[in-house]
Design a protein around this motif. Structure first.
Motif, PDB file in Angstrom:
ATOM      1  N   ASN A 254       0.821  -1.197   0.000  1.00 18.06           N
ATOM      2  CA  ASN A 254       0.000   0.000   0.000  1.00 18.06           C
ATOM      3  C   ASN A 254       0.870   1.268   0.000  1.00 18.06           C
ATOM      4  N   GLU A 255       1.961   1.257   0.773  1.00 17.03           N
ATOM      5  CA  GLU A 255       2.879   2.398   0.776  1.00 17.03           C
ATOM      6  C   GLU A 255       3.552   2.569  -0.584  1.00 17.03           C
ATOM      7  N   ILE A 256       3.926   1.451  -1.216  1.00 16.75           N
ATOM      8  CA  ILE A 256       4.597   1.520  -2.523  1.00 16.75           C
ATOM      9  C   ILE A 256       3.668   2.093  -3.577  1.00 16.75           C
ATOM     10  N   ILE A 257       2.427   1.602  -3.617  1.00 15.44           N
ATOM     11  CA  ILE A 257       1.523   1.998  -4.695  1.00 15.44           C
ATOM     12  C   ILE A 257       1.029   3.432  -4.495  1.00 15.44           C
ATOM     13  N   ARG A 258       0.859   3.862  -3.233  1.00 13.88           N
ATOM     14  CA  ARG A 258       0.370   5.214  -2.984  1.00 13.88           C
ATOM     15  C   ARG A 258       1.395   6.266  -3.369  1.00 13.88           C
ATOM     16  N   THR A 259       2.658   5.925  -3.285  1.00 17.88           N
ATOM     17  CA  THR A 259       3.710   6.900  -3.603  1.00 17.88           C
ATOM     18  C   THR A 259       4.191   6.802  -5.042  1.00 17.88           C
ATOM     19  N   SER A 260       3.596   5.925  -5.838  1.00 22.24           N
ATOM     20  CA  SER A 260       4.028   5.767  -7.224  1.00 22.24           C
ATOM     21  C   SER A 260       3.265   6.726  -8.131  1.00 22.24           C
TER      22      SER A 260
ATOM     23  N   LEU B 188       2.953   6.426 -11.244  1.00 19.07           N
ATOM     24  CA  LEU B 188       2.421   5.650 -12.364  1.00 19.07           C
ATOM     25  C   LEU B 188       1.023   5.121 -12.088  1.00 19.07           C
ATOM     26  N   TRP B 189       0.617   5.039 -10.830  1.00 21.33           N
ATOM     27  CA  TRP B 189      -0.712   4.531 -10.484  1.00 21.33           C
ATOM     28  C   TRP B 189      -1.743   5.626 -10.714  1.00 21.33           C
ATOM     29  N   ASP B 190      -2.874   5.247 -11.333  1.00 24.96           N
ATOM     30  CA  ASP B 190      -3.905   6.245 -11.637  1.00 24.96           C
ATOM     31  C   ASP B 190      -4.902   6.432 -10.506  1.00 24.96           C
ATOM     32  N   GLY B 191      -4.719   5.734  -9.385  1.00 24.67           N
ATOM     33  CA  GLY B 191      -5.574   5.922  -8.221  1.00 24.67           C
ATOM     34  C   GLY B 191      -6.915   5.239  -8.275  1.00 24.67           C
ATOM     35  N   LYS B 192      -7.136   4.300  -9.195  1.00 24.40           N
ATOM     36  CA  LYS B 192      -8.456   3.686  -9.349  1.00 24.40           C
ATOM     37  C   LYS B 192      -8.528   2.272  -8.764  1.00 24.40           C
ATOM     38  N   VAL B 193      -7.670   1.377  -9.176  1.00 26.23           N
ATOM     39  CA  VAL B 193      -7.775  -0.033  -8.788  1.00 26.23           C
ATOM     40  C   VAL B 193      -6.480  -0.467  -8.125  1.00 26.23           C
ATOM     41  N   PHE B 194      -6.606  -1.089  -6.919  1.00 18.78           N
ATOM     42  CA  PHE B 194      -5.464  -1.693  -6.234  1.00 18.78           C
ATOM     43  C   PHE B 194      -5.988  -2.722  -5.249  1.00 18.78           C
ATOM     44  N   ASP B 195      -5.375  -3.902  -5.254  1.00 13.52           N
ATOM     45  CA  ASP B 195      -5.799  -4.960  -4.331  1.00 13.52           C
ATOM     46  C   ASP B 195      -4.678  -5.979  -4.202  1.00 13.52           C
ATOM     47  N   VAL B 196      -4.644  -6.655  -3.041  1.00 10.49           N
ATOM     48  CA  VAL B 196      -3.668  -7.709  -2.754  1.00 10.49           C
ATOM     49  C   VAL B 196      -4.442  -8.907  -2.240  1.00 10.49           C
ATOM     50  N   GLN B 197      -4.247 -10.082  -2.850  1.00 11.12           N
ATOM     51  CA  GLN B 197      -4.956 -11.295  -2.465  1.00 11.12           C
ATOM     52  C   GLN B 197      -4.036 -12.495  -2.568  1.00 11.12           C
ATOM     53  N   VAL B 198      -4.275 -13.476  -1.678  1.00 11.24           N
ATOM     54  CA  VAL B 198      -3.600 -14.774  -1.790  1.00 11.24           C
ATOM     55  C   VAL B 198      -4.431 -15.609  -2.765  1.00 11.24           C
ATOM     56  N   SER B 199      -3.937 -15.734  -3.962  1.00 11.89           N
ATOM     57  CA  SER B 199      -4.740 -16.335  -5.030  1.00 11.89           C
ATOM     58  C   SER B 199      -4.544 -17.830  -5.178  1.00 11.89           C
ATOM     59  N   ASP B 200      -3.448 -18.391  -4.659  1.00 13.69           N
ATOM     60  CA  ASP B 200      -3.198 -19.824  -4.834  1.00 13.69           C
ATOM     61  C   ASP B 200      -2.124 -20.250  -3.837  1.00 13.69           C
ATOM     62  N   CYS B 201      -1.978 -21.557  -3.659  1.00 10.08           N
ATOM     63  CA  CYS B 201      -0.931 -22.100  -2.795  1.00 10.08           C
ATOM     64  C   CYS B 201      -0.652 -23.534  -3.220  1.00 10.08           C
ATOM     65  N   ASN B 202       0.543 -24.025  -2.879  1.00 12.24           N
ATOM     66  CA  ASN B 202       0.911 -25.411  -3.129  1.00 12.24           C
ATOM     67  C   ASN B 202       1.687 -25.933  -1.932  1.00 12.24           C
ATOM     68  N   ALA B 203       2.384 -27.044  -2.094  1.00  8.08           N
ATOM     69  CA  ALA B 203       3.069 -27.657  -0.952  1.00  8.08           C
ATOM     70  C   ALA B 203       4.248 -26.836  -0.459  1.00  8.08           C
ATOM     71  N   GLN B 204       4.758 -25.913  -1.263  1.00  5.89           N
ATOM     72  CA  GLN B 204       5.935 -25.148  -0.873  1.00  5.89           C
ATOM     73  C   GLN B 204       5.633 -23.681  -0.562  1.00  5.89           C
ATOM     74  N   VAL B 205       4.867 -22.976  -1.434  1.00  5.25           N
ATOM     75  CA  VAL B 205       4.674 -21.538  -1.303  1.00  5.25           C
ATOM     76  C   VAL B 205       3.216 -21.177  -1.531  1.00  5.25           C
ATOM     77  N   MET B 206       2.893 -19.936  -1.242  1.00  7.10           N
ATOM     78  CA  MET B 206       1.584 -19.386  -1.578  1.00  7.10           C
ATOM     79  C   MET B 206       1.772 -18.255  -2.584  1.00  7.10           C
ATOM     80  N   ALA B 207       0.804 -18.112  -3.494  1.00 12.43           N
ATOM     81  CA  ALA B 207       0.865 -17.102  -4.550  1.00 12.43           C
ATOM     82  C   ALA B 207       0.055 -15.882  -4.125  1.00 12.43           C
ATOM     83  N   VAL B 208       0.691 -14.731  -4.136  1.00  9.37           N
ATOM     84  CA  VAL B 208       0.043 -13.474  -3.790  1.00  9.37           C
ATOM     85  C   VAL B 208      -0.133 -12.665  -5.066  1.00  9.37           C
ATOM     86  N   ARG B 209      -1.374 -12.321  -5.369  1.00 11.85           N
ATOM     87  CA  ARG B 209      -1.669 -11.558  -6.584  1.00 11.85           C
ATOM     88  C   ARG B 209      -1.904 -10.096  -6.230  1.00 11.85           C
ATOM     89  N   ILE B 210      -1.189  -9.212  -6.955  1.00  8.41           N
ATOM     90  CA  ILE B 210      -1.320  -7.773  -6.763  1.00  8.41           C
ATOM     91  C   ILE B 210      -1.854  -7.178  -8.058  1.00  8.41           C
TER      92      ILE B 210
END
Length: 397
Positions: free
Chosen positions: A290-296, A298-320
């Motif tokens: 949130n700090e990174i995107i607010r100070t960028s 390049l962001w147009d200020g409309k859409v931003f979200d962070v979600q854990v979209s998937d996981c497997n036996a080793q890691v979890m996938a975070v979608r931004i």
């Protein structure tokens, strides 16, 4: 006025009766043509000196582009007007000269029409592109329609001009009539031969009307990001991000599926994936992002979200996901997010970085771990108090 001009030429001609009539007629036509040439040059120079507003500036631009054709037109018109006074030619020679002058006159006039139409449309396109809107679909729609229809109009005017000039000659006219009268098999052969050209010409009209692509649209062709740089009558020039060019038949965009990322708007949502360990503190990582995107910028200020979209036996996938004003800014924004979030994760929560885990489990529940004699070859472990080498304390100490 024409009669007075011819009478004046007859009066001047009377002073050169001592020369052969044919020589006098040739000299008269040449002199009249030169005078017409310089008269055209004078008229063009006077128009270019007229001050005025933007409309007058457009007229001056067109006149400047028509400088050479205008001088040639005035010269041809002067010679055609003086031709009745050239009595030193036979009737057949006079008709041949007249046909030749008319032939050149028609070609020059058609060429002048193309120049005028091209400069008028170019002035309109320049006025559209000078507007401040960065994402105006209407502007790109008008640019596409004008460019495609301008090409088609130039082709049609060129064909009509050449056909009209050739039809002045009786032999060519008679040949054309006989060709149209017996054009059954010939027209079929020509139509089949020009099928590709006709297909692309018709596709160009459809592109201008239906607008599947526009000027500066971002499309995906063969896995490449391409911008529509030119839309011609029969082909489209696509500019790749690394300055390569794809030359694609215009019918391709009506017969094949493709991606257009800016069909309705240039704004686009970019996606960044992070693969993190299960120990990653998601609340802290969301705060970082949130700090990174607010100070960028390049962001147009409309859409931003962070979600854990998937996981497997080793890691979890975070979608931004984050939106930007156009595709280029979206690419730079995604690269900026990756670079900054990886640097902050390494510094502030390194336990979030992916790792590989390996555990030695007992063969049965409740039993002890793996014994040394289960390995092959057997492992000989040093006993307590054994000496391992200089500087190494004995085990068990």
């Amino acid at each position: 006025m024409s009669q007075h001009f011819v009478s004046t030429l007859f009066a001047i001609r009377s002073y050169f009766t001592w020369l052969p009539p044919s020589i006098v007629s040739i000299l008269m036509l040449v002199i009249v043509g030169i005078l017409g040439f310089y008269c055209g040059n004078l008229v063009v120079a006077l128009i270019l000196r007229v001050p005025g507003s933007r409309s007058v500036a457009l007229i001056r631009t067109i006149v400047s582009a028509l400088r050479r054709p205008a001088k040639l037109l005035t010269s041809l018109l002067a010679m055609l007007a003086a031709l009745p006074a050239a009595t030193g030619f036979t009737y057949e020679s006079e008709q041949d000269i007249k046909l030749f002058l008319l032939f050149v006159l028609v070609l020059t006039f058609g060429f002048s029409m193309i120049i005028v139409f091209r400069h008028m449309t170019e002035a309109y396109l320049n006025r559209l592109s000078s507007k401040d809107e960065t994402d105006d679909i209407m502007i790109r729609t008008h640019q596409t329609q004008i460019r495609v229809l301008r090409r088609l109009t130039e082709i049609m005017v060129g064909i009509i001009t050449v056909a009209s000039a050739l039809m002045l000659f009786p032999s060519v006219k008679q040949y054309g009539v006989s060709l149209f009268a017996s054009a059954g098999a010939a027209s079929l052969i020509v139509g089949l031969s020009a099928r590709g050209l006709l297909t692309n010409l018709i596709a160009g009209v459809q592109i201008a009307i239906t607008q599947p692509i526009r000027m500066e649209d971002l499309v995906i062709i063969n896995g490449d990001w391409c911008w529509v740089e030119e839309i011609n009558a029969t082909y489209v020039v696509l500019r790749v991000w690394d300055w390569r060019r794809h030359i694609v038949p215009i019918s391709y965009f009506l017969e094949n599926q493709f991606e257009n990322w800016t069909h309705n708007s240039a704004a686009i949502i970019g996606v960044v994936f992070l693969w993190l360990d299960y120990q990653a503190p998601m609340d802290r990582i969301r705060e970082m992002l949130n700090e990174i995107i607010r100070t960028s910028p390049l962001w147009d200020g409309k859409v931003f979200d962070v979600q854990v979209s998937d996981c497997n036996a080793q890691v979890m996938a975070v979608r931004i996901i984050a939106s930007a004003r156009n595709a280029l800014q979206s690419w730079d924004l995604r690269c900026d997010i990756r670079e900054k979030i990886i640097a902050r994760i390494k510094e502030e929560c390194p336990e979030s970085l992916p790792r590989t885990r390996f555990a030695m489990m007992p063969p049965k529940p409740g039993s002890e771990g793996l014994a040394d004699d289960w390995f092959s070859p057997p492992i000989e472990r040093p006993g307590p108090g054994s000496y391992m080498g200089p500087g190494t304390p004995p085990l068990g100490k």
